[in-house]
Design a protein around this motif. Structure first.
Motif, PDB file in Angstrom:
ATOM      1  N   LEU A  62      32.978  40.962  49.670  1.00  0.00           N
ATOM      2  CA  LEU A  62      34.296  41.202  50.265  1.00  0.00           C
ATOM      3  C   LEU A  62      35.282  41.746  49.242  1.00  0.00           C
ATOM      4  CD1 LEU A  62      34.654  38.037  52.527  1.00  0.00           C
ATOM      5  CD2 LEU A  62      34.201  40.391  53.262  1.00  0.00           C
ATOM      6  N   GLN A  63      35.307  41.151  48.055  1.00  0.00           N
ATOM      7  CA  GLN A  63      36.226  41.597  47.007  1.00  0.00           C
ATOM      8  C   GLN A  63      35.876  43.002  46.511  1.00  0.00           C
ATOM      9  OE1 GLN A  63      39.042  39.868  45.932  1.00  0.00           O
ATOM     10  NE2 GLN A  63      38.523  38.713  47.764  1.00  0.00           N
ATOM     11  N   THR A  64      34.588  43.282  46.384  1.00  0.00           N
ATOM     12  CA  THR A  64      34.154  44.610  45.947  1.00  0.00           C
ATOM     13  C   THR A  64      34.552  45.662  46.969  1.00  0.00           C
ATOM     14  OG1 THR A  64      32.325  43.653  44.687  1.00  0.00           O
ATOM     15  CG2 THR A  64      32.147  45.989  45.261  1.00  0.00           C
ATOM     16  N   GLU A  65      34.336  45.366  48.242  1.00  0.00           N
ATOM     17  CA  GLU A  65      34.705  46.321  49.293  1.00  0.00           C
ATOM     18  C   GLU A  65      36.215  46.562  49.312  1.00  0.00           C
ATOM     19  OE1 GLU A  65      33.790  47.131  54.004  1.00  0.00           O
ATOM     20  OE2 GLU A  65      33.858  45.055  53.316  1.00  0.00           O
ATOM     21  N   LYS A  66      36.976  45.520  49.112  1.00  0.00           N
ATOM     22  CA  LYS A  66      38.426  45.624  49.187  1.00  0.00           C
ATOM     23  C   LYS A  66      39.040  46.364  47.994  1.00  0.00           C
ATOM     24  CE  LYS A  66      42.536  42.743  49.812  1.00  0.00           C
ATOM     25  NZ  LYS A  66      43.029  41.368  50.050  1.00  0.00           N
ATOM     26  N   TYR A  67      38.538  46.112  46.797  1.00  0.00           N
ATOM     27  CA  TYR A  67      39.211  46.601  45.591  1.00  0.00           C
ATOM     28  C   TYR A  67      38.492  47.718  44.844  1.00  0.00           C
ATOM     29  CZ  TYR A  67      42.185  42.538  46.196  1.00  0.00           C
ATOM     30  OH  TYR A  67      43.064  41.613  46.706  1.00  0.00           O
ATOM     31  N   GLU A  68      37.295  48.091  45.272  1.00  0.00           N
ATOM     32  CA  GLU A  68      36.539  49.104  44.539  1.00  0.00           C
ATOM     33  C   GLU A  68      36.091  50.233  45.473  1.00  0.00           C
ATOM     34  OE1 GLU A  68      33.435  47.271  42.260  1.00  0.00           O
ATOM     35  OE2 GLU A  68      34.818  45.900  41.266  1.00  0.00           O
ATOM     36  N   PRO A  69      36.983  51.172  45.770  1.00  0.00           N
ATOM     37  CA  PRO A  69      36.652  52.242  46.728  1.00  0.00           C
ATOM     38  C   PRO A  69      35.530  53.167  46.264  1.00  0.00           C
ATOM     39  CG  PRO A  69      38.751  52.691  45.645  1.00  0.00           C
ATOM     40  CD  PRO A  69      38.353  51.302  45.258  1.00  0.00           C
ATOM     41  N   ASP A  70      35.239  53.212  44.977  1.00  0.00           N
ATOM     42  CA  ASP A  70      34.148  54.056  44.492  1.00  0.00           C
ATOM     43  C   ASP A  70      32.791  53.364  44.569  1.00  0.00           C
ATOM     44  OD1 ASP A  70      35.854  56.175  44.068  1.00  0.00           O
ATOM     45  OD2 ASP A  70      36.167  55.714  41.949  1.00  0.00           O
ATOM     46  N   THR A  71      32.781  52.143  45.111  1.00  0.00           N
ATOM     47  CA  THR A  71      31.524  51.470  45.447  1.00  0.00           C
ATOM     48  C   THR A  71      31.213  51.855  46.886  1.00  0.00           C
ATOM     49  OG1 THR A  71      32.004  49.628  43.959  1.00  0.00           O
ATOM     50  CG2 THR A  71      30.336  49.263  45.648  1.00  0.00           C
ATOM     51  N   TYR A  72      30.207  52.692  47.067  1.00  0.00           N
ATOM     52  CA  TYR A  72      29.886  53.249  48.382  1.00  0.00           C
ATOM     53  C   TYR A  72      28.992  52.338  49.217  1.00  0.00           C
ATOM     54  CZ  TYR A  72      31.625  57.788  46.698  1.00  0.00           C
ATOM     55  OH  TYR A  72      32.386  58.818  46.224  1.00  0.00           O
ATOM     56  N   MET A  73      28.147  51.558  48.566  1.00  0.00           N
ATOM     57  CA  MET A  73      27.252  50.645  49.267  1.00  0.00           C
ATOM     58  C   MET A  73      27.044  49.428  48.382  1.00  0.00           C
ATOM     59  SD  MET A  73      23.355  51.253  50.687  1.00  0.00           S
ATOM     60  CE  MET A  73      22.578  51.417  49.080  1.00  0.00           C
ATOM     61  N   TYR A  74      27.071  48.248  48.978  1.00  0.00           N
ATOM     62  CA  TYR A  74      26.885  47.016  48.222  1.00  0.00           C
ATOM     63  C   TYR A  74      26.248  46.021  49.175  1.00  0.00           C
ATOM     64  CZ  TYR A  74      28.246  44.038  44.235  1.00  0.00           C
ATOM     65  OH  TYR A  74      28.265  43.252  43.107  1.00  0.00           O
ATOM     66  N   CYS A  75      24.938  46.064  49.267  1.00  0.00           N
ATOM     67  CA  CYS A  75      24.198  45.259  50.235  1.00  0.00           C
ATOM     68  C   CYS A  75      23.340  44.240  49.506  1.00  0.00           C
ATOM     69  CB  CYS A  75      23.306  46.152  51.093  1.00  0.00           C
ATOM     70  SG  CYS A  75      24.208  47.387  52.041  1.00  0.00           S
ATOM     71  N   LEU A  76      23.451  42.983  49.914  1.00  0.00           N
ATOM     72  CA  LEU A  76      22.701  41.904  49.285  1.00  0.00           C
ATOM     73  C   LEU A  76      21.727  41.297  50.290  1.00  0.00           C
ATOM     74  CD1 LEU A  76      25.430  42.238  47.743  1.00  0.00           C
ATOM     75  CD2 LEU A  76      25.032  39.937  46.937  1.00  0.00           C
ATOM     76  N   HIS A  77      20.579  40.906  49.775  1.00  0.00           N
ATOM     77  CA  HIS A  77      19.520  40.359  50.615  1.00  0.00           C
ATOM     78  C   HIS A  77      18.870  39.168  49.924  1.00  0.00           C
ATOM     79  CE1 HIS A  77      19.849  44.683  51.399  1.00  0.00           C
ATOM     80  NE2 HIS A  77      19.444  44.429  52.621  1.00  0.00           N
ATOM     81  N   THR A  78      18.423  38.201  50.706  1.00  0.00           N
ATOM     82  CA  THR A  78      17.541  37.172  50.184  1.00  0.00           C
ATOM     83  C   THR A  78      16.116  37.630  50.456  1.00  0.00           C
ATOM     84  OG1 THR A  78      17.762  35.951  52.258  1.00  0.00           O
ATOM     85  CG2 THR A  78      19.152  35.243  50.426  1.00  0.00           C
ATOM     86  N   SER A  79      15.196  37.154  49.649  1.00  0.00           N
ATOM     87  CA  SER A  79      13.809  37.601  49.779  1.00  0.00           C
ATOM     88  C   SER A  79      13.121  36.942  50.970  1.00  0.00           C
ATOM     89  CB  SER A  79      13.035  37.290  48.499  1.00  0.00           C
ATOM     90  OG  SER A  79      13.007  35.898  48.278  1.00  0.00           O
TER      91      SER A  79
END
Length: 117
Positions: A27-44
């Protein structure tokens, strides 16, 4: 654009805390870092995976405008403040986050809107 596949491992017994903390990082990355185009996290998912991962593996798929944007993320206040607060939830090496990372140059692909952005 530069992409990365990264793996971290949460401390045994800390899965729910780690996932909750990582959701806040997203949430913080999406809000404050517009040059981050994709930030997807997964559990195995162990079943069916080859080779099977450990159950405490976290997989990141990320994309940034360029290498500078990635470096700005990695050294910027969102990530560094988050890491300072939550490092204890993850496997470490010498007091640093233990991580596997592979940069990639995307040549094709898409993310459907139905995937959640």
């Amino acid at each position: 654009m530069i992409s990365i596949v990264t793996k971290w491992w949460h401390v045994e017994g800390k899965r729910e805390e780690a996932v909750t903390a990582l959701k806040e990082l997203v949430l913080q990355t999406e809000k404050y870092e517009p040059d981050t185009y994709m930030y997807c996290l997964h559990t195995s998912i162990v079943e069916g995976s080859l080779p099977p991962p450990t159950e405490n593996e976290i997989i990141f798929l990320g994309a940034w405008k360029d290498r500078k944007a990635f470096d700005d993320h990695r050294t910027g206040p969102v990530f560094t403040n988050w890491l300072e607060e939550h490092l204890d939830l993850f496997v470490q090496n010498g007091g640093n986050l233990y991580v596997s990372a592979e940069f990639a140059d995307r040549f094709a692909g898409f993310v459907r809107e139905e995937a959640g952005g």
